[in-house]
Design a protein around this motif. Structure first.
Motif, PDB file in Angstrom:
ATOM      1  N   LEU A  31       0.818  -1.214   0.000  1.00  0.00           N
ATOM      2  CA  LEU A  31       0.000   0.000   0.000  1.00  0.00           C
ATOM      3  C   LEU A  31       0.852   1.263   0.000  1.00  0.00           C
ATOM      4  O   LEU A  31       0.599   2.187  -0.785  1.00  0.00           O
ATOM      5  N   VAL A  32       1.879   1.329   0.851  1.00  0.00           N
ATOM      6  CA  VAL A  32       2.678   2.555   0.923  1.00  0.00           C
ATOM      7  C   VAL A  32       3.531   2.742  -0.329  1.00  0.00           C
ATOM      8  O   VAL A  32       3.725   3.876  -0.778  1.00  0.00           O
ATOM      9  N   ILE A  33       4.008   1.658  -0.902  1.00  0.00           N
ATOM     10  CA  ILE A  33       4.817   1.764  -2.119  1.00  0.00           C
ATOM     11  C   ILE A  33       3.950   2.198  -3.298  1.00  0.00           C
ATOM     12  O   ILE A  33       4.313   3.092  -4.071  1.00  0.00           O
ATOM     13  N   TYR A  34       2.783   1.592  -3.425  1.00  0.00           N
ATOM     14  CA  TYR A  34       1.875   1.977  -4.509  1.00  0.00           C
ATOM     15  C   TYR A  34       1.435   3.432  -4.336  1.00  0.00           C
ATOM     16  O   TYR A  34       1.416   4.206  -5.293  1.00  0.00           O
ATOM     17  N   ARG A  35       1.104   3.823  -3.100  1.00  0.00           N
ATOM     18  CA  ARG A  35       0.686   5.205  -2.844  1.00  0.00           C
ATOM     19  C   ARG A  35       1.798   6.190  -3.188  1.00  0.00           C
ATOM     20  O   ARG A  35       1.539   7.258  -3.748  1.00  0.00           O
ATOM     21  N   ALA A  36       3.034   5.843  -2.888  1.00  0.00           N
ATOM     22  CA  ALA A  36       4.155   6.736  -3.204  1.00  0.00           C
ATOM     23  C   ALA A  36       4.212   7.028  -4.695  1.00  0.00           C
ATOM     24  O   ALA A  36       4.481   8.167  -5.103  1.00  0.00           O
ATOM     25  N   LEU A  37       3.944   6.033  -5.513  1.00  0.00           N
ATOM     26  CA  LEU A  37       3.928   6.256  -6.960  1.00  0.00           C
ATOM     27  C   LEU A  37       2.732   7.100  -7.363  1.00  0.00           C
ATOM     28  O   LEU A  37       2.833   7.952  -8.249  1.00  0.00           O
ATOM     29  N   GLN A  38       1.590   6.882  -6.731  1.00  0.00           N
ATOM     30  CA  GLN A  38       0.402   7.661  -7.056  1.00  0.00           C
ATOM     31  C   GLN A  38       0.577   9.131  -6.668  1.00  0.00           C
ATOM     32  O   GLN A  38       0.071  10.019  -7.345  1.00  0.00           O
ATOM     33  N   GLU A  39       1.276   9.377  -5.587  1.00  0.00           N
ATOM     34  CA  GLU A  39       1.481  10.746  -5.110  1.00  0.00           C
ATOM     35  C   GLU A  39       2.616  11.463  -5.827  1.00  0.00           C
ATOM     36  O   GLU A  39       2.747  12.684  -5.712  1.00  0.00           O
ATOM     37  N   HIS A  43       7.582   9.186 -12.607  1.00  0.00           N
ATOM     38  CA  HIS A  43       8.521   8.110 -12.838  1.00  0.00           C
ATOM     39  C   HIS A  43       9.618   8.116 -11.785  1.00  0.00           C
ATOM     40  O   HIS A  43      10.391   9.051 -11.705  1.00  0.00           O
ATOM     41  N   LEU A  44       9.665   7.060 -10.985  1.00  0.00           N
ATOM     42  CA  LEU A  44      10.630   6.993  -9.891  1.00  0.00           C
ATOM     43  C   LEU A  44      11.481   5.741  -9.994  1.00  0.00           C
ATOM     44  O   LEU A  44      11.005   4.694 -10.438  1.00  0.00           O
ATOM     45  N   THR A  45      12.718   5.837  -9.549  1.00  0.00           N
ATOM     46  CA  THR A  45      13.552   4.657  -9.385  1.00  0.00           C
ATOM     47  C   THR A  45      13.135   3.966  -8.085  1.00  0.00           C
ATOM     48  O   THR A  45      12.469   4.576  -7.228  1.00  0.00           O
ATOM     49  N   ALA A  46      13.573   2.732  -7.907  1.00  0.00           N
ATOM     50  CA  ALA A  46      13.299   2.030  -6.652  1.00  0.00           C
ATOM     51  C   ALA A  46      13.916   2.786  -5.480  1.00  0.00           C
ATOM     52  O   ALA A  46      13.320   2.869  -4.400  1.00  0.00           O
ATOM     53  N   GLU A  47      15.079   3.365  -5.692  1.00  0.00           N
ATOM     54  CA  GLU A  47      15.746   4.119  -4.632  1.00  0.00           C
ATOM     55  C   GLU A  47      14.931   5.348  -4.241  1.00  0.00           C
ATOM     56  O   GLU A  47      14.837   5.696  -3.060  1.00  0.00           O
ATOM     57  N   GLN A  48      14.347   6.028  -5.224  1.00  0.00           N
ATOM     58  CA  GLN A  48      13.515   7.188  -4.927  1.00  0.00           C
ATOM     59  C   GLN A  48      12.245   6.779  -4.175  1.00  0.00           C
ATOM     60  O   GLN A  48      11.820   7.467  -3.251  1.00  0.00           O
ATOM     61  N   VAL A  49      11.653   5.655  -4.578  1.00  0.00           N
ATOM     62  CA  VAL A  49      10.483   5.143  -3.858  1.00  0.00           C
ATOM     63  C   VAL A  49      10.888   4.847  -2.418  1.00  0.00           C
ATOM     64  O   VAL A  49      10.194   5.235  -1.472  1.00  0.00           O
ATOM     65  N   HIS A  50      12.010   4.167  -2.248  1.00  0.00           N
ATOM     66  CA  HIS A  50      12.494   3.820  -0.909  1.00  0.00           C
ATOM     67  C   HIS A  50      12.699   5.074  -0.066  1.00  0.00           C
ATOM     68  O   HIS A  50      12.316   5.118   1.114  1.00  0.00           O
ATOM     69  N   GLN A  51      13.290   6.085  -0.647  1.00  0.00           N
ATOM     70  CA  GLN A  51      13.519   7.337   0.069  1.00  0.00           C
ATOM     71  C   GLN A  51      12.183   7.973   0.467  1.00  0.00           C
ATOM     72  O   GLN A  51      12.021   8.434   1.596  1.00  0.00           O
ATOM     73  N   ASN A  52      11.218   7.987  -0.439  1.00  0.00           N
ATOM     74  CA  ASN A  52       9.912   8.602  -0.155  1.00  0.00           C
ATOM     75  C   ASN A  52       9.154   7.867   0.945  1.00  0.00           C
ATOM     76  O   ASN A  52       8.577   8.498   1.820  1.00  0.00           O
ATOM     77  N   VAL A  53       9.157   6.542   0.904  1.00  0.00           N
ATOM     78  CA  VAL A  53       8.383   5.787   1.900  1.00  0.00           C
ATOM     79  C   VAL A  53       9.167   5.605   3.191  1.00  0.00           C
ATOM     80  O   VAL A  53       8.571   5.368   4.240  1.00  0.00           O
TER      81      VAL A  53
END
Length: 145
Positions: A31-39, A43-53
């Motif tokens: 849920l948090v990973i999917y939401r990070a992309l929705q917000e 286009h994000l790298t996995a590292e950017q997703v990790h940083q955001n969440v």
């Protein structure tokens, strides 16, 4: 383009339905990973997703982010784009579309159908090619304000 709160919640509900249809559990990590992309604006790298969440979920490992993103790509919840040089970006837009990459900033933007390059796929079909999917990446410099 950023989604508004209502659009994000609609996407989250559809995502929950997709997880159920795929026989997958609805987990906090998904849920948090999917939401990070929705917000995000795209286009994000996995590292950017990790940083955001990671701000709100400090125990969430980068390897969990990677494996979750791969699962989400596998069920069609998100799209994966492999850039020149092998960098993978994860895109919330799963419908067929093309991209513009700004050579100065590296920013990736979706091209709307009205903006997209028109390909003569029928000509390729007449030459014997079977078209499975298309993806065009346009490289240039965005107009500066």
């Amino acid at each position: 383009m950023k989604l508004n709160a209502r659009q994000i919640e609609q996407h989250m509900q559809a995502f929950n339905d997709l997880l159920r249809e795929a026989g997958l559990k609805i987990t906090q990590q998904r849920l948090v990973i999917y939401r990070a992309l929705q917000e995000s604006s795209g286009h994000l790298t996995a590292e950017q997703v990790h940083q955001n969440v990671g701000r709100d979920n400090p125990t969430l490992s980068l390897s969990t982010v990677y494996s979750t993103l791969e699962t989400l790509v596998g069920i069609g919840a998100i799209a994966e784009i492999t850039m020149d040089g092998g960098t993978k970006l994860f895109d919330r837009t799963t419908s067929p579309h093309h991209h513009f990459i700004d050579l100065d900033t590296g920013e990736v933007q979706d091209l709307d159908a009205d903006d997209a390059i028109k390909l003569d796929l029928h000509a390729l079909a007449r030459r014997g090619y079977t078209i499975e999917k298309t993806r065009v990446t346009v490289y240039g410099r965005a107009k500066r304000k």
